[in-house]
Design an enzyme around this catalytic site. Sequence first.
Site, PDB file in Angstrom:
ATOM      1  N   LYS A 193      24.039  26.012  46.994  1.00  0.00           N
ATOM      2  CA  LYS A 193      25.142  26.881  47.413  1.00  0.00           C
ATOM      3  C   LYS A 193      24.924  27.352  48.849  1.00  0.00           C
ATOM      4  CE  LYS A 193      28.546  30.177  46.446  1.00  0.00           C
ATOM      5  NZ  LYS A 193      29.306  30.983  45.518  1.00  0.00           N
ATOM      6  N   ARG A 226      33.307  23.749  51.499  1.00  0.00           N
ATOM      7  CA  ARG A 226      33.163  24.814  50.503  1.00  0.00           C
ATOM      8  C   ARG A 226      34.144  24.641  49.340  1.00  0.00           C
ATOM      9  NH1 ARG A 226      31.639  31.208  51.145  1.00  0.00           N
ATOM     10  NH2 ARG A 226      31.519  31.504  48.892  1.00  0.00           N
ATOM     11  N   ASN A 262      34.778  24.563  44.199  1.00  0.00           N
ATOM     12  CA  ASN A 262      35.902  24.871  43.311  1.00  0.00           C
ATOM     13  C   ASN A 262      36.106  23.782  42.254  1.00  0.00           C
ATOM     14  OD1 ASN A 262      38.877  26.606  43.577  1.00  0.00           O
ATOM     15  ND2 ASN A 262      37.011  27.476  44.407  1.00  0.00           N
ATOM     16  N   HIS A 308      40.778  28.379  36.473  1.00  0.00           N
ATOM     17  CA  HIS A 308      41.373  29.676  36.825  1.00  0.00           C
ATOM     18  C   HIS A 308      42.739  29.848  36.157  1.00  0.00           C
ATOM     19  CE1 HIS A 308      38.904  30.765  40.712  1.00  0.00           C
ATOM     20  NE2 HIS A 308      38.258  31.011  39.599  1.00  0.00           N
ATOM     21  N   GLU A 354      28.228  26.475  35.808  1.00  0.00           N
ATOM     22  CA  GLU A 354      28.197  26.468  37.281  1.00  0.00           C
ATOM     23  C   GLU A 354      26.931  25.767  37.797  1.00  0.00           C
ATOM     24  OE1 GLU A 354      30.874  27.515  38.998  1.00  0.00           O
ATOM     25  OE2 GLU A 354      31.611  29.465  38.298  1.00  0.00           O
ATOM     26  N   GLU A 392      35.588  28.472  54.028  1.00  0.00           N
ATOM     27  CA  GLU A 392      36.351  27.448  53.291  1.00  0.00           C
ATOM     28  C   GLU A 392      37.459  26.865  54.151  1.00  0.00           C
ATOM     29  OE1 GLU A 392      36.576  28.303  48.919  1.00  0.00           O
ATOM     30  OE2 GLU A 392      38.694  27.895  49.229  1.00  0.00           O
ATOM     31  N   LYS A 411      31.949  35.572  48.728  1.00  0.00           N
ATOM     32  CA  LYS A 411      33.326  35.714  48.225  1.00  0.00           C
ATOM     33  C   LYS A 411      33.365  36.961  47.347  1.00  0.00           C
ATOM     34  CE  LYS A 411      35.486  31.140  48.127  1.00  0.00           C
ATOM     35  NZ  LYS A 411      36.049  30.070  47.266  1.00  0.00           N
ATOM     36  N   HIS A 442      37.835  24.522  38.978  1.00  0.00           N
ATOM     37  CA  HIS A 442      38.425  25.862  39.055  1.00  0.00           C
ATOM     38  C   HIS A 442      39.954  25.862  39.116  1.00  0.00           C
ATOM     39  CE1 HIS A 442      34.260  26.869  39.694  1.00  0.00           C
ATOM     40  NE2 HIS A 442      34.522  28.158  39.714  1.00  0.00           N
ATOM     41  N   ARG A 502      35.493  50.780  56.312  1.00  0.00           N
ATOM     42  CA  ARG A 502      35.702  49.497  57.028  1.00  0.00           C
ATOM     43  C   ARG A 502      34.497  48.569  56.951  1.00  0.00           C
ATOM     44  NH1 ARG A 502      38.727  52.480  61.004  1.00  0.00           N
ATOM     45  NH2 ARG A 502      40.901  52.267  60.421  1.00  0.00           N
ATOM     46  N   HIS A 527      34.847  33.025  32.378  1.00  0.00           N
ATOM     47  CA  HIS A 527      34.960  32.174  33.573  1.00  0.00           C
ATOM     48  C   HIS A 527      34.214  30.835  33.431  1.00  0.00           C
ATOM     49  CE1 HIS A 527      35.417  31.098  37.780  1.00  0.00           C
ATOM     50  NE2 HIS A 527      34.101  30.898  37.845  1.00  0.00           N
TER      51      HIS A 527
HETATM   52  N1  NAD Z   1      32.050  35.268  44.236  1.00  0.00           N
HETATM   53  C1  NAD Z   1      31.761  34.052  43.800  1.00  0.00           C
HETATM   54  O1  NAD Z   1      31.368  33.163  44.559  1.00  0.00           O
HETATM   55  C2  NAD Z   1      31.861  33.759  42.339  1.00  0.00           C
HETATM   56  C3  NAD Z   1      31.280  32.588  41.833  1.00  0.00           C
HETATM   57  C4  NAD Z   1      31.373  32.343  40.471  1.00  0.00           C
HETATM   58  C5  NAD Z   1      32.010  33.251  39.637  1.00  0.00           C
HETATM   59  N2  NAD Z   1      32.530  34.375  40.162  1.00  0.00           N
HETATM   60  C6  NAD Z   1      33.130  35.396  39.283  1.00  0.00           C
HETATM   61  O2  NAD Z   1      32.104  35.875  38.425  1.00  0.00           O
HETATM   62  C7  NAD Z   1      32.692  36.369  37.235  1.00  0.00           C
HETATM   63  C8  NAD Z   1      31.932  35.872  36.030  1.00  0.00           C
HETATM   64  O3  NAD Z   1      30.595  36.314  36.134  1.00  0.00           O
HETATM   65  P1  NAD Z   1      29.692  36.519  34.822  1.00  0.00           P
HETATM   66  O4  NAD Z   1      29.782  35.339  33.947  1.00  0.00           O
HETATM   67  O5  NAD Z   1      28.369  36.975  35.278  1.00  0.00           O
HETATM   68  O6  NAD Z   1      30.497  37.658  34.062  1.00  0.00           O
HETATM   69  P2  NAD Z   1      30.204  39.210  33.850  1.00  0.00           P
HETATM   70  O7  NAD Z   1      29.866  39.893  35.096  1.00  0.00           O
HETATM   71  O8  NAD Z   1      31.341  39.705  33.050  1.00  0.00           O
HETATM   72  O9  NAD Z   1      28.894  39.210  32.954  1.00  0.00           O
HETATM   73  C9  NAD Z   1      28.952  38.608  31.696  1.00  0.00           C
HETATM   74  C10 NAD Z   1      28.616  39.612  30.576  1.00  0.00           C
HETATM   75  O10 NAD Z   1      27.204  39.701  30.486  1.00  0.00           O
HETATM   76  C11 NAD Z   1      26.783  41.057  30.584  1.00  0.00           C
HETATM   77  N3  NAD Z   1      25.503  41.010  31.273  1.00  0.00           N
HETATM   78  C12 NAD Z   1      25.270  40.660  32.564  1.00  0.00           C
HETATM   79  N4  NAD Z   1      23.953  40.644  32.797  1.00  0.00           N
HETATM   80  C13 NAD Z   1      23.345  40.994  31.649  1.00  0.00           C
HETATM   81  C14 NAD Z   1      21.989  41.126  31.262  1.00  0.00           C
HETATM   82  N5  NAD Z   1      20.977  40.848  32.090  1.00  0.00           N
HETATM   83  N6  NAD Z   1      21.720  41.526  30.003  1.00  0.00           N
HETATM   84  C15 NAD Z   1      22.740  41.770  29.117  1.00  0.00           C
HETATM   85  N7  NAD Z   1      24.033  41.638  29.408  1.00  0.00           N
HETATM   86  C16 NAD Z   1      24.325  41.237  30.675  1.00  0.00           C
HETATM   87  C17 NAD Z   1      27.896  41.778  31.304  1.00  0.00           C
HETATM   88  O11 NAD Z   1      27.912  43.137  30.961  1.00  0.00           O
HETATM   89  C18 NAD Z   1      29.124  41.027  30.790  1.00  0.00           C
HETATM   90  O12 NAD Z   1      29.503  41.560  29.552  1.00  0.00           O
HETATM   91  C19 NAD Z   1      34.138  35.930  37.254  1.00  0.00           C
HETATM   92  O13 NAD Z   1      34.954  37.015  37.606  1.00  0.00           O
HETATM   93  C20 NAD Z   1      34.170  34.885  38.338  1.00  0.00           C
HETATM   94  O14 NAD Z   1      35.449  34.787  38.932  1.00  0.00           O
HETATM   95  C21 NAD Z   1      32.480  34.650  41.482  1.00  0.00           C
HETATM   96  O1  LIG Z   2      31.742  30.263  46.364  1.00  0.00           O
HETATM   97  C1  LIG Z   2      32.712  29.513  46.279  1.00  0.00           C
HETATM   98  O2  LIG Z   2      33.306  29.091  47.271  1.00  0.00           O
HETATM   99  C2  LIG Z   2      33.231  29.094  44.958  1.00  0.00           C
HETATM  100  O3  LIG Z   2      34.285  28.494  44.869  1.00  0.00           O
HETATM  101  C3  LIG Z   2      32.412  29.429  43.752  1.00  0.00           C
HETATM  102  C4  LIG Z   2      33.200  29.519  42.461  1.00  0.00           C
HETATM  103  O4  LIG Z   2      32.303  29.228  41.405  1.00  0.00           O
HETATM  104  C5  LIG Z   2      33.749  30.922  42.187  1.00  0.00           C
HETATM  105  O5  LIG Z   2      34.304  30.985  40.907  1.00  0.00           O
HETATM  106  C6  LIG Z   2      34.681  31.488  43.221  1.00  0.00           C
HETATM  107  O6  LIG Z   2      34.920  32.858  42.974  1.00  0.00           O
HETATM  108  C7  LIG Z   2      36.016  30.814  43.232  1.00  0.00           C
HETATM  109  O7  LIG Z   2      36.642  31.141  44.409  1.00  0.00           O
HETATM  110  P1  LIG Z   2      38.207  31.121  44.619  1.00  0.00           P
HETATM  111  O8  LIG Z   2      38.342  31.209  46.096  1.00  0.00           O
HETATM  112  O9  LIG Z   2      38.726  29.847  44.043  1.00  0.00           O
HETATM  113  O10 LIG Z   2      38.762  32.294  43.894  1.00  0.00           O
HETATM  114 ZN    ZN Z   3      33.183  29.788  39.461  1.00  0.00          ZN
END
Ligand code: NAD
Ligand SMILES: O=C(O)C(=O)C[C@@H](O)[C@H](O)[C@H](O)COP(=O)(O)O
Ligand code: ZN
Length: 381
Positions: free
Chosen positions: A239, A254, A258, A265, A198, A249, A156, A261, A134, A279
Amino acid sequence: MTTLSAPRSDAEATTTVVVPLAGKAYDILIGPGLIARAGAEIAARFPGARASIVTDDTVAGHLAGALNASLEAAGLEPQTIVVPAGEKTKSFAVLETVVDGLIAQRRERGDLVVALGGGVIGDLAGFAASITRRGMRFVQIPTSLLAQVDSSVGGKTGINTPRGKNLVGTFHQPSLVLADTDALASLSPRHLRAGYAEVAKYGLIDDAPFFAWLERNHGEVLARGPALTHAVATSCRAKARVVVADEFETTGARALLNLGHTFGHALEASTGYGERLIHGEGVAIGMAQAFRFSASLGLCAPADAERVAAHLAAAGLPTRLADIPGDVADDETLIALMGQDKKVKRGRLTFILARGIGEAYVANDVPPDAVRAFLATERTL
Ligand SMILES: NC(=O)c1ccc[n+]([C@@H]2O[C@H](COP(=O)([O-])OP(=O)(O)OC[C@H]3O[C@@H](n4cnc5c(N)ncnc54)[C@H](O)[C@@H]3O)[C@@H](O)[C@H]2O)c1
Ligand SMILES: O=C(O)C(=O)C[C@@H](O)[C@H](O)[C@H](O)COP(=O)(O)O
Ligand SMILES: [Zn+2]
């Protein structure tokens, strides 16, 4: 006159950004050498906790050994869970293996999940932490540019389903973020550029001077020079501000994060979360489209839309549907996917549109016919 001297140590070169959320404030440390110092930084904040590292099989080869040694030396009794690299890892199946691994390792609620990797790992491990027993605490150690500037901050977490991106997840804030800028040395140029999308987003939302700075300095940012650290810190400050203003959001502040996105997306989901479109690339196309859509609706000057696309292209990012390799899904498929977006209210599509660079706003109730007409023009580019 001010005399600037180079930092004498990694600790001196560290920038701290605080995310001052009531009752769950946390630090984002940004700078070199933070993976080597992770054990000390974590143990000082969470005495007695043990740590489970969650990482992917690419990042593990570069960075898990150093992190494990640092946590071991600080008495955090680390164990590691390794999952496949790539967007497809944000799935129910892999979530189950991570949760099961944490339970098998007999980690308690007060122990720590440490996400070592890009946004995929941060989103997945954060989600696993939020539901295991939990709710366990978790630490983000973002290793991609995208994760350092965006996904590691704000809480998120989640996974994808074939029907859409991030459709299952939670809001669960990390307890600490350690953004080691040295880690970016091994990141591929493609993933560095994807993270840059981003970064540019923060300028486009509400910081025109930062966008202009990026236009002048993107070469140095992408060459991983000192400008990169400035870009990471500026992005994290932006951020953190938004997350504190609207953590869940609900007010619209917030939702501005997006930008790009709604289109992006849908494109990611329609291409199957694979290597065709990652992404940040989807976001780059989506932001260029959001500005072209705004211009087509008479909201912003066409010159602004052209400037946005020109800058993203100069950074090596795609900006048009035609830049996606292979066939792109038809308009009705894309509109149906947009209909699953979490910003949809009472069935009405919401987009982040703009009155100019640095002047983004939330547009509720965008008629699907306007989107259809716009997409038809996009097919001609
Ligand atoms: N939670 C949020 O607020 C938020 C915000 C933006 C994006 N996202 C999510 O993040 C994801 C994309 O993230 P990403 O672009 O980091 O993708 P990812 O985690 O797939 O990493 C990109 C690639 O780079 C490699 N990699 C990462 N760090 C490395 C390093 N230091 N050296 C060598 N290789 C490395 C990974 O193995 C992968 O193959 C998506 O799923 C997106 O939806 C979430
Ligand atoms: O942190 C946030 O809020 C964002 O929207 C950041 C985005 O870059 C990110 O891709 C996020 O995961 C998108 O959120 P979602 O709620 O649209 O899935
Ligand atoms: Zn994003």
